[in-house]
Scaffold this motif. Structure first.
Motif, short mmCIF file in Angstrom:
data_model
loop_
_atom_site.label_atom_id
_atom_site.label_comp_id
_atom_site.label_asym_id
_atom_site.label_seq_id
_atom_site.Cartn_x
_atom_site.Cartn_y
_atom_site.Cartn_z
N ILE A 28 2.90 6.26 -5.60
CA ILE A 28 2.77 6.31 -7.06
C ILE A 28 1.53 7.13 -7.44
O ILE A 28 1.58 7.98 -8.34
CB ILE A 28 2.69 4.90 -7.66
N ARG A 29 0.42 6.91 -6.76
CA ARG A 29 -0.80 7.66 -7.06
C ARG A 29 -0.60 9.15 -6.79
O ARG A 29 -1.07 10.01 -7.55
CB ARG A 29 -1.98 7.12 -6.24
N ASP A 30 0.09 9.48 -5.72
CA ASP A 30 0.33 10.89 -5.41
C ASP A 30 1.20 11.53 -6.49
O ASP A 30 0.98 12.69 -6.86
CB ASP A 30 1.01 11.02 -4.04
N CYS A 31 2.18 10.79 -6.98
CA CYS A 31 3.00 11.31 -8.08
C CYS A 31 2.13 11.58 -9.31
O CYS A 31 2.27 12.62 -9.97
CB CYS A 31 4.11 10.32 -8.43
N LEU A 71 0.79 -1.22 0.00
CA LEU A 71 0.00 0.00 0.00
C LEU A 71 0.83 1.28 0.00
O LEU A 71 0.49 2.22 -0.74
CB LEU A 71 -0.97 -0.01 1.18
N PRO A 72 1.90 1.41 0.79
CA PRO A 72 2.68 2.66 0.73
C PRO A 72 3.21 2.96 -0.66
O PRO A 72 3.22 4.10 -1.11
CB PRO A 72 3.82 2.43 1.73
N GLN A 73 3.66 1.93 -1.36
CA GLN A 73 4.18 2.12 -2.71
C GLN A 73 3.08 2.58 -3.65
O GLN A 73 3.27 3.50 -4.45
CB GLN A 73 4.80 0.81 -3.20
N ASP A 85 -1.10 12.19 -9.37
CA ASP A 85 -2.02 13.29 -9.09
C ASP A 85 -1.35 14.65 -9.25
O ASP A 85 -2.00 15.64 -9.61
CB ASP A 85 -2.58 13.18 -7.67
N HIS A 86 -0.04 14.71 -9.00
CA HIS A 86 0.67 15.99 -9.02
C HIS A 86 1.60 16.14 -10.23
O HIS A 86 2.43 17.05 -10.27
CB HIS A 86 1.46 16.17 -7.73
N GLY A 87 1.46 15.26 -11.20
CA GLY A 87 2.25 15.40 -12.42
C GLY A 87 3.73 15.17 -12.22
O GLY A 87 4.56 15.76 -12.92
N ILE A 88 4.08 14.30 -11.26
CA ILE A 88 5.49 14.00 -11.00
C ILE A 88 5.87 12.72 -11.75
O ILE A 88 5.19 11.69 -11.61
CB ILE A 88 5.73 13.82 -9.49
N LYS A 89 6.90 12.77 -12.53
CA LYS A 89 7.36 11.59 -13.24
C LYS A 89 8.01 10.63 -12.24
O LYS A 89 8.92 11.00 -11.51
CB LYS A 89 8.38 11.95 -14.32
N SER A 90 7.52 9.41 -12.21
CA SER A 90 8.08 8.42 -11.28
C SER A 90 8.52 7.19 -12.06
O SER A 90 7.85 6.76 -13.00
CB SER A 90 7.06 8.04 -10.21
N TYR A 91 9.64 6.64 -11.64
CA TYR A 91 10.21 5.46 -12.26
C TYR A 91 10.35 4.40 -11.18
O TYR A 91 10.97 4.65 -10.14
CB TYR A 91 11.57 5.77 -12.89
N VAL A 92 9.78 3.24 -11.41
CA VAL A 92 9.78 2.18 -10.41
C VAL A 92 10.77 1.10 -10.84
O VAL A 92 10.65 0.53 -11.93
CB VAL A 92 8.37 1.58 -10.24
N VAL A 93 11.75 0.83 -9.97
CA VAL A 93 12.76 -0.17 -10.28
C VAL A 93 13.02 -1.03 -9.04
O VAL A 93 12.74 -0.61 -7.92
CB VAL A 93 14.09 0.46 -10.73
N ARG A 94 13.56 -2.19 -9.26
CA ARG A 94 14.04 -3.00 -8.16
C ARG A 94 15.40 -2.47 -7.71
O ARG A 94 16.08 -1.76 -8.46
CB ARG A 94 14.16 -4.46 -8.57
N ASP A 95 15.81 -2.83 -6.52
CA ASP A 95 17.13 -2.42 -6.05
C ASP A 95 18.23 -2.99 -6.94
O ASP A 95 19.29 -2.37 -7.10
CB ASP A 95 17.35 -2.85 -4.60
N THR A 96 17.98 -4.14 -7.55
CA THR A 96 18.99 -4.76 -8.41
C THR A 96 19.19 -4.01 -9.72
O THR A 96 20.20 -4.21 -10.40
CB THR A 96 18.60 -6.22 -8.70
#
Length: 212
Positions: free
Chosen positions: A22-25, A16-18, A27-38
């Motif tokens: 992501i939803r907040d990004c 849920l936090p993730q 909603d506010h037009g923030i580009k977000s990139y989701v990656v694994r630590d690897t």
């Protein structure tokens, strides 16, 4: 956004936090990139002008090593410390780690219920970090679910989860309950950052770098 896929990650979905970040990004037009630590090191090479890296707290040590000091770094749990909790109160709770009696009794409180595994953050990882970092003899108890102990006598510190399953009002009510019992409280992400020596860096985006 750094999302490790380890033994504790739920199959087929994000936690849920993730999802909320992501939803907040979005909603506010923030580009977000989701990656694994690897894939983090490769992602840093691919992207320019990164303003912030947000990681799962459990990966703090490795992520802090990879991400240059010039890039701001925090965790989902630390963001939730202000979003749903009280940042000042939780930072004060961290300071109490350096003033614990010997022996010390710590309560780890997790709101959600799940089947803990061998790498469970509240039952395995945080206790191990505390015992490695602190010199005191520690008695650590972990509870899960909506109910808190009616009697908090004898506890020297409460370490609460990020509270993703709680709304802000419920989380504030819990913090007030601890304060009424004169027990310092902090949260998972802050403890992990402290034990890895990066608390000031991890909270700097919220405090202006004043946390110690």
């Amino acid at each position: 956004l750094v999302v490790p896929i380890d033994a504790q990650a739920p199959k087929g979905r994000l936690i849920l936090p993730q999802v909320q970040v992501i939803r907040d990004c979005l909603d506010h037009g923030i580009k977000s990139y989701v990656v694994r630590d690897t894939e983090l090191a490769s992602a840093l090479e691919d992207l320019d002008d990164i303003d912030l890296v947000i990681t799962d707290s459990q990966a703090f040590r490795e992520v802090a090593r990879i991400v240059p000091e010039s890039i701001k770094l925090t965790s989902f749990s630390i963001l939730f410390a202000r979003h749903k909790g009280d940042l000042t109160v939780l930072l004060e709770g961290i300071k109490s780690l350096e003033q614990l009696p010997n022996p010390a009794r710590i309560l780890i409180a997790e709101n959600c219920t799940h089947n803990p595994g061998c790498e469970d953050i509240g039952r395995v990882k945080i206790p191990a970090l505390l015992r490695k970092k602190l010199r005191q003899q520690l008695e650590i108890e972990t509870i899960g679910g909506k109910e808190l102990p009616a009697d908090l006598t004898g506890y020297d510190l409460v370490i609460h989860c990020g509270g993703c399953m709680l709304n802000r009002r419920a989380m504030q009510s819990r913090l007030l309950f601890f304060r009424e019992h004169n027990i310092p409280v902090t949260n998972y992400g802050m403890v992990i950052a402290y034990c890895n020596g990066i608390l000031e860096r991890a909270t700097g985006i919220l405090t202006g770098g004043r946390a110690k």
